[in-house]
Design a protein around this motif. Sequence first.
Motif, mmCIF file in Angstrom:
data_model
loop_
_atom_site.group_PDB
_atom_site.id
_atom_site.type_symbol
_atom_site.label_atom_id
_atom_site.label_comp_id
_atom_site.label_asym_id
_atom_site.label_seq_id
_atom_site.Cartn_x
_atom_site.Cartn_y
_atom_site.Cartn_z
ATOM 1 N N ASN A 155 -1.371 -6.244 -2.271
ATOM 2 C CA ASN A 155 -0.006 -6.809 -2.730
ATOM 3 C C ASN A 155 0.062 -7.883 -3.512
ATOM 4 O O ASN A 155 0.654 -8.137 -4.304
ATOM 5 N N PRO A 203 4.003 -9.958 10.451
ATOM 6 C CA PRO A 203 2.577 -9.313 10.346
ATOM 7 C C PRO A 203 1.746 -10.532 9.761
ATOM 8 O O PRO A 203 1.911 -11.176 8.868
ATOM 9 N N VAL A 204 0.633 -10.454 10.571
ATOM 10 C CA VAL A 204 -0.311 -11.654 10.112
ATOM 11 C C VAL A 204 -1.814 -10.858 9.592
ATOM 12 O O VAL A 204 -2.318 -10.343 10.460
ATOM 13 N N PHE A 226 -11.896 -6.838 2.255
ATOM 14 C CA PHE A 226 -11.402 -8.018 1.883
ATOM 15 C C PHE A 226 -12.060 -9.358 2.027
ATOM 16 O O PHE A 226 -12.262 -10.302 1.198
ATOM 17 N N THR A 285 7.425 -7.167 5.439
ATOM 18 C CA THR A 285 6.693 -7.746 4.185
ATOM 19 C C THR A 285 6.736 -6.829 2.808
ATOM 20 O O THR A 285 6.558 -7.495 1.882
ATOM 21 N N THR A 343 -5.757 -7.217 -0.587
ATOM 22 C CA THR A 343 -5.617 -5.851 -0.100
ATOM 23 C C THR A 343 -4.602 -5.135 -0.758
ATOM 24 O O THR A 343 -4.387 -4.264 -0.292
ATOM 25 N N ALA A 356 1.829 -2.060 7.302
ATOM 26 C CA ALA A 356 1.473 -3.657 7.827
ATOM 27 C C ALA A 356 2.992 -4.244 8.238
ATOM 28 O O ALA A 356 2.961 -5.278 9.381
ATOM 29 N N ALA A 410 -8.278 -12.320 -4.649
ATOM 30 C CA ALA A 410 -8.848 -11.212 -4.061
ATOM 31 C C ALA A 410 -7.713 -10.888 -3.211
ATOM 32 O O ALA A 410 -6.668 -11.402 -2.799
ATOM 33 N N ILE A 428 -3.294 -5.571 6.151
ATOM 34 C CA ILE A 428 -3.735 -6.723 7.111
ATOM 35 C C ILE A 428 -5.089 -6.323 7.796
ATOM 36 O O ILE A 428 -5.469 -6.747 8.893
ATOM 37 N N ASN A 458 -4.018 -12.831 6.516
ATOM 38 C CA ASN A 458 -4.676 -14.011 6.038
ATOM 39 C C ASN A 458 -3.844 -15.166 6.562
ATOM 40 O O ASN A 458 -4.513 -16.292 6.575
ATOM 41 N N ALA A 459 -2.603 -15.036 7.249
ATOM 42 C CA ALA A 459 -1.922 -15.806 7.820
ATOM 43 C C ALA A 459 -1.317 -17.093 6.842
ATOM 44 O O ALA A 459 -0.776 -18.008 7.185
ATOM 45 N N GLY A 460 -1.361 -16.634 5.403
ATOM 46 C CA GLY A 460 -0.615 -17.335 4.489
ATOM 47 C C GLY A 460 0.848 -17.375 4.811
ATOM 48 O O GLY A 460 1.473 -18.550 4.546
ATOM 49 N N ASN A 461 1.455 -16.310 5.172
ATOM 50 C CA ASN A 461 2.835 -16.305 5.301
ATOM 51 C C ASN A 461 3.311 -17.016 6.445
ATOM 52 O O ASN A 461 4.567 -17.824 6.303
ATOM 53 N N PHE A 484 6.521 -9.303 -0.246
ATOM 54 C CA PHE A 484 6.847 -10.815 -0.255
ATOM 55 C C PHE A 484 6.074 -11.809 -1.073
ATOM 56 O O PHE A 484 6.194 -12.967 -1.328
HETATM 57 C C1 AN7 Z 1 2.708 -6.153 3.358
HETATM 58 O O1 AN7 Z 1 -2.192 -8.602 -0.549
HETATM 59 O O2 AN7 Z 1 -3.299 -10.418 2.095
HETATM 60 O O3 AN7 Z 1 -0.658 -13.104 6.853
HETATM 61 O O4 AN7 Z 1 -4.207 -9.615 -0.463
HETATM 62 O O5 AN7 Z 1 0.671 -7.262 1.996
HETATM 63 O O6 AN7 Z 1 0.132 -14.099 4.444
HETATM 64 O O7 AN7 Z 1 -2.010 -12.401 4.635
HETATM 65 C C2 AN7 Z 1 -1.490 -9.182 2.008
HETATM 66 C C3 AN7 Z 1 -0.936 -9.543 3.190
HETATM 67 C C4 AN7 Z 1 1.543 -8.726 5.438
HETATM 68 C C5 AN7 Z 1 -0.034 -10.470 5.768
HETATM 69 N N1 AN7 Z 1 2.314 -7.799 5.063
HETATM 70 O O8 AN7 Z 1 0.254 -11.649 5.314
HETATM 71 C C6 AN7 Z 1 -3.021 -9.424 -0.004
HETATM 72 C C7 AN7 Z 1 -2.625 -9.533 1.306
HETATM 73 C C8 AN7 Z 1 1.786 -7.216 4.055
HETATM 74 C C9 AN7 Z 1 0.712 -8.088 3.151
HETATM 75 C C10 AN7 Z 1 0.622 -9.274 5.033
HETATM 76 C C11 AN7 Z 1 0.042 -8.723 3.736
HETATM 77 P P1 AN7 Z 1 -0.567 -12.942 5.264
#
Ligand code: AN7
Length: 408
Positions: free
Chosen positions: A136, A233-234, A183, A371, A134, A343, A132, A295, A236-239, A109
């Motif tokens: 994706n 899934p959460v 991370f 995601t 993890t 994740a 920075a 995550i 960093n919680a940006g999504n 995503f």
């Molecule tokens: C597959 O790529 O934080 O809650 O640095 O790769 O918005 O962080 C990835 C997060 C869920 C969580 N599913 O989203 C990164 C990173 C997948 C992800 C999340 C990530 P956020």
Amino acid sequence: MVLDAPNLLICEKCGREYELLSRRIFCDCGGLLRVELRSVDAEVSWELFRSRKFYVWRYRELIPVPKDAEVVTLYEGGTPLIRASNLGRSLRLTNLYVKFEGANPTGSFKDRGMTVAITIAKYLGVRAVVCASTGNTSSSMAAYARRAGLKPILVVPKNGIAKGKMGQGLLYGATVIEVEGGFDTAMKVIMELANDLKVYPLNSVNPWRIEGQKTVGYEIVDELGVPDWVVLPVGNAGNITSLWKGLKELRALGLIKRLPKVLAVQAEGASPIVKAFHNGKYVPETKVETIASAIRIGNPVHWERALRVLNESRGYALSVSDLEILNAQKDLARLEGLGVEPASAASIAGVRKAVDLGIIRGDEVVVAIATGHALKDPDVMLSYEVDRVVVADAEAAVKTIEKLVMSG
Ligand code: AN7
């Protein structure tokens, strides 16, 4: 919604306003900035949107990049919303859908936010971009930076990202900096660089990332109407922040009438937001561990925003174990043919748990956001040793197959 005030950046902590294209990531007070959509160009309608290709920029009136900006795109978004009847049956749900974000150009995503943020980066004239990750965000940023002719610099946890994601960084020829400490340490590097004018940070602290990622919510309601639940899934919680921002904008514009409930799912070994939701107090976690490396985050930047979403949506938060994540990954693959990374499988594991707890009712319409793609993490897939038979030659292979088919 006010339709004629200028769009701007607004600090969520102190309310200070900045010019939309100020290149800022943080307010002087340290607060996070949000793009505030105060004017919308055209008479937006579903009819207008649906007259266009199904991808992020279908909703371009709601993504306030300057009109003369050259859009950097790989045709991200427009991902399939797949009805999962078999899996739904096993979960006692009649209306389960999976939004398959693994179908994005780099397999997650993150491409939604990256098309917008890189478009702005290019418009602002920066030369190098940094994040920075993890794994994706870094893969996505590397791809879009290359498309825009910018230099990608990735800061990732040492031995902390899945092989597919590391491979993507190398494929795109990015500079990869591996740091000890996971991370959260990588994120500190970005915070330090936030005001450096030579390199532009593209983590989700960058308000433009949110502007792209919010389109996942647009697409869900565009195709299905407003579901009862959106599950994600959460880390960093940006999504979760983006999803909610987008849906609230649609409601303010009269394009939807109500909002869904949001279910946030974290891994047990990295669940500060779930704990804060239940305990009323946020405590960052210093030691985080889960098979879902995407995550594996102990101090999410957007934790406050996530809690607000859960509160406003009258949603829920829960955590799932690694075993539950792996079982969900296999279920989704074997019952629906859908391959997602661990994740992402967390959201399916979360649905199962929420149904068991009576939080989600069997007749509610549920959209689980998957995601990222299964190919991101080959090691996890290869740990599933099932029915692998090594034979000496073709004849032996044929015999084995005949025996298998005979035994049903
Ligand atoms: C597959 O790529 O934080 O809650 O640095 O790769 O918005 O962080 C990835 C997060 C869920 C969580 N599913 O989203 C990164 C990173 C997948 C992800 C999340 C990530 P956020």
